[in-house]
Design a protein around this motif. Sequence first.
Motif, PDB file in Angstrom:
ATOM      1  N   ALA A  95     -28.844 107.204  28.336  1.00  0.00           N
ATOM      2  CA  ALA A  95     -29.157 106.105  27.055  1.00  0.00           C
ATOM      3  C   ALA A  95     -28.594 104.996  27.267  1.00  0.00           C
ATOM      4  O   ALA A  95     -27.639 104.841  28.186  1.00  0.00           O
ATOM      5  CB  ALA A  95     -28.443 106.781  25.837  1.00  0.00           C
ATOM      6  N   CYS A 137     -23.019 109.858  30.351  1.00  0.00           N
ATOM      7  CA  CYS A 137     -24.149 110.123  29.553  1.00  0.00           C
ATOM      8  C   CYS A 137     -24.828 111.274  29.880  1.00  0.00           C
ATOM      9  O   CYS A 137     -25.438 111.317  31.075  1.00  0.00           O
ATOM     10  CB  CYS A 137     -24.879 109.047  29.403  1.00  0.00           C
ATOM     11  N   GLY A 139     -27.521 112.292  27.867  1.00  0.00           N
ATOM     12  CA  GLY A 139     -28.792 112.235  27.376  1.00  0.00           C
ATOM     13  C   GLY A 139     -29.061 112.980  26.374  1.00  0.00           C
ATOM     14  O   GLY A 139     -30.133 113.369  26.036  1.00  0.00           O
ATOM     15  N   GLY A 141     -28.946 112.922  23.047  1.00  0.00           N
ATOM     16  CA  GLY A 141     -29.797 112.321  22.085  1.00  0.00           C
ATOM     17  C   GLY A 141     -28.776 112.093  20.744  1.00  0.00           C
ATOM     18  O   GLY A 141     -29.455 111.693  19.657  1.00  0.00           O
ATOM     19  N   LEU A 155     -33.565 105.993  25.456  1.00  0.00           N
ATOM     20  CA  LEU A 155     -33.291 107.162  26.466  1.00  0.00           C
ATOM     21  C   LEU A 155     -34.152 107.218  27.688  1.00  0.00           C
ATOM     22  O   LEU A 155     -35.307 107.660  27.228  1.00  0.00           O
ATOM     23  CB  LEU A 155     -33.159 108.479  25.675  1.00  0.00           C
TER      24      LEU A 155
END
Length: 160
Positions: A95, A137, A139, A141, A155
């Motif tokens: 992200a 990170c 990812g 969400g 992303l």
Amino acid sequence: MSSGESRRYLLLRGLLPPDTLFPPYYRVESDFVKCLQCEGKECLSNCPERVIQIREGVPVLNFSENGCTFCDKCAEACSGEVLKVEWRREQIGIAMIDPRGCLAWRGIVCGSCGDACPKGVIEFTGLWNPIIREEGCTGCGFCLSVCPEPEAIKLFPVGG
């Protein structure tokens, strides 16, 4: 259909855009062509966070309302040799915050993304300017799902 043809069929023919996010339990993206034969779509019904959607017959992730907890449920439910717990990836994507779309970067106090990040990789510089540390990170969400500005966080998928 070879794996190269499968990938072209799904991604390059416009059925799925190149920035498509897949559940984090696959070996290679081209395996998702097997999902076209799956009638039950058990991965969808077994996702407790409800982040899996079926697009063009293939499970993809949508983080508009929630994030992925990497709970293994979709992989455990898959009967089509596409998602397997032992193929778990520790990262779906990376992200990044676009300062032009972010409320905090525009001077409005907002810490939604930082509060939602389960890994604690969103740091605030200056007064309230968020930055995502790429190295941590996953990812997942969760930052996307709580951000009040839909275009502020992007992303980018990892994998292949």
